[in-house]
Design an enzyme around this catalytic site. Structure first.
Site, PDB file in Angstrom:
ATOM      1  N   SER A 133       0.564  -1.364   0.497  1.00 35.48           N
ATOM      2  CA  SER A 133      -0.150   0.374  -0.297  1.00 35.48           C
ATOM      3  C   SER A 133       0.962   0.789  -0.280  1.00 35.48           C
ATOM      4  CB  SER A 133      -0.597   0.154   1.097  1.00 35.48           C
ATOM      5  OG  SER A 133       0.036  -0.369   2.614  1.00 35.48           O
TER       6      SER A 133
ATOM      7  N   ASP B  83       6.676   2.991   6.421  1.00 36.65           N
ATOM      8  CA  ASP B  83       6.048   2.455   5.328  1.00 36.65           C
ATOM      9  C   ASP B  83       6.939   3.522   4.313  1.00 36.65           C
ATOM     10  OD1 ASP B  83       5.522   0.552   7.082  1.00 36.65           O
ATOM     11  OD2 ASP B  83       3.636   0.355   6.477  1.00 36.65           O
TER      12      ASP B  83
ATOM     13  N   TYR C  45      -4.953  -2.062  15.584  1.00 37.72           N
ATOM     14  CA  TYR C  45      -3.808  -0.890  15.144  1.00 37.72           C
ATOM     15  C   TYR C  45      -4.390   0.692  15.260  1.00 37.72           C
ATOM     16  CZ  TYR C  45      -0.125   1.637  12.016  1.00 37.72           C
ATOM     17  OH  TYR C  45       0.486   2.078  11.881  1.00 37.72           O
TER      18      TYR C  45
HETATM   19  C1  GLA Z   1       1.936  -1.090   9.841  1.00 39.23           C
HETATM   20  C2  GLA Z   1       2.531   1.300   9.259  1.00 39.23           C
HETATM   21  C3  GLA Z   1       3.282   1.024   9.712  1.00 39.23           C
HETATM   22  C4  GLA Z   1       3.699   1.215  11.445  1.00 39.23           C
HETATM   23  C5  GLA Z   1       4.015  -1.220  10.492  1.00 39.23           C
HETATM   24  C6  GLA Z   1       4.491  -1.355  11.934  1.00 39.23           C
HETATM   25  O1  GLA Z   1       2.950  -1.165   8.887  1.00 39.23           O
HETATM   26  O2  GLA Z   1       1.612   1.599   8.274  1.00 39.23           O
HETATM   27  O3  GLA Z   1       2.937   3.244   9.900  1.00 39.23           O
HETATM   28  O4  GLA Z   1       3.227   1.516  12.391  1.00 39.23           O
HETATM   29  O5  GLA Z   1       2.117  -1.107  10.493  1.00 39.23           O
HETATM   30  O6  GLA Z   1       5.797  -1.017  12.684  1.00 39.23           O
END
Ligand code: GLA
Length: 392
Positions: free
Chosen positions: A135, A179, A229
């Site tokens: 994503s 990310d 999350y």
């Molecule tokens: C997902 C989120 C990131 C981060 C990771 C955990 O990938 O998009 O921003 O929080 O989880 O480290």
């Protein structure tokens, strides 16, 4: 850690373009938007913490050409789906993949930009839903593409911020910046260490010689991920608010100390306490991991990865049975210095630090054990680092 060779368009994308009634010279932008790994520093980006990600050679490739009509004609070739979006973009569409791209357009519109008509074809070799951030690659690729076409001259860190805003506001996902930042700013030479509070980052020298990283994809993705999350983000905010009652100068949770947390434990619910305890320790682990990697100590780095896994499993509670199995199975083997679940959790990949000469054996043994227990064939990807988003 291995490095990749310079990018070219994947053959299936080239073949798809050839099937369209458009001259090949008409495609004016071609770019590669990579996935990412994260060595260590998990679930701390949204607390302003330190993370150590890298961009990898698996990527989504974008090809685009201008259109004279006010629309975006989008082709998601790996999904075999197409969608046409009218401009200006008014709001979300029912398709999630469309929204990752539309959200970026909306960010540019909000900055007063007039979006050009476009045909965009994209696809690649980045597995989705596996914790390697397809994503973010989608968002970063679209943001980079518009930056080129509109000549907006946003820096890569600014593009990462724009992508994060799109995730947070258009998609309603309260994710951190790691990310998108890693996908846009990664280096082929090694991971970076990023301070998610200031967005300062530096390359980390990788002095490990005979060890390599291996991703093992559990091939499971538990539905919990989105709500859980957001809950973790809220729990961390709760812990920070309690700490700030006593020490208002603590600007973000990752800047707090264990002593500060201890001092407010009486005012904090047990769950938020545990989450914050993990976050504060994980930040320390990132600092230690920089030293371990630069000193070439696979043993120390491996121990840190194992400790991160234990924290994510027991205190942060974002692992799952299958990931725990893969982590245990790998770390029981000779030549595996350490392993942990990677990314948001509840499925996706484990990251394994494996001695090069043991790679084939480890891969085979873990894959066999996983199949015998879960009747699932996991996929394994030896990690090759690559530069962040780039034009082809
Ligand atoms: C997902 C989120 C990131 C981060 C990771 C955990 O990938 O998009 O921003 O929080 O989880 O480290």
């Amino acid at each position: 850690m291995k490095h990749s060779t310079p990018p070219t368009l994947p053959p299936h994308l080239t073949a798809y373009l050839a099937s369209l009634p458009v001259a090949s010279g008409a495609w004016t932008v071609r770019l590669r938007s990579p996935g990412r790994i994260n060595l260590i520093g998990e679930h701390v980006d949204y607390t302003g913490g330190l993370v150590m990600p890298a961009a990898i050679d698996k990527a989504i490739y974008f090809v685009a050409r201008p259109l004279s009509t006010p629309e975006w004609r989008l082709h998601a070739i790996d999904l075999c789906e197409q969608h046409t979006l009218s401009l200006p973009i008014e709001g979300p569409s029912p398709e999630l993949w469309v929204n990752y791209l539309a959200g970026i357009g909306v960010q540019y519109q909000d900055q007063g930009q007039f979006l050009p008509g476009l045909e965009v074809v994209f696809g690649g070799n980045l597995p989705s839903g596996s914790g390697v951030s397809s994503s973010a690659a989608l968002e970063g690729g679209m943001a980079f593409l518009l930056n080129e076409l509109l000549n907006t001259k946003l820096s890569r860190p600014e593009l990462a911020q724009l992508c994060q805003r799109s995730s947070n506001t258009f998609l309603g996902i309260p994710s951190g910046i790691m990310d998108q930042f890693a996908s846009l700013n990664g280096l082929a030479t090694g991971p970076i260490v990023l301070n998610c509070h200031t967005l300062e980052f530096e390359p980390v020298k990788n002095a490990l010689t005979d060890y390599t990283l291996l991703l093992i994809n559990s091939m499971v993705s538990h539905d919990l991920s989105d709500g859980a999350y957001a809950e973790r983000v809220a729990e961390c905010q709760r812990a920070l608010a309690a700490i700030q009652q006593r020490t208002p100068e603590t600007t973000h949770l990752s800047a707090a100390t264990l002593e500060e947390l201890e001092a407010v434990s009486g005012q904090l619910d047990e769950v938020a306490y545990r989450r914050a305890h993990y976050v504060i320790e994980e930040n320390e682990r990132v600092r230690s991991a920089v030293t371990a990697l630069e000193a070439g100590s696979s043993h120390k780095l491996g121990r840190l990865l194992n400790a991160t896994h234990a924290g994510l499993r027991d205190e942060y509670e974002v692992s799952c049975e299958e990931l725990d199995f893969l982590q245990r199975a790998a770390t029981a083997l000779d030549g595996v210095a350490g392993a942990r679940m990677m990314g948001g959790g509840f499925g996706g990949c484990t990251l394994n630090l494996v001695r090069e000469d043991r790679l084939a054996d480890v891969l085979q043994t873990v894959t066999d054990a996983y199949r015998a227990t879960y009747a699932i064939d996991c996929e394994c990807y030896p990690v090759r680092l690559a530069a962040g988003t780039s034009l082809i």
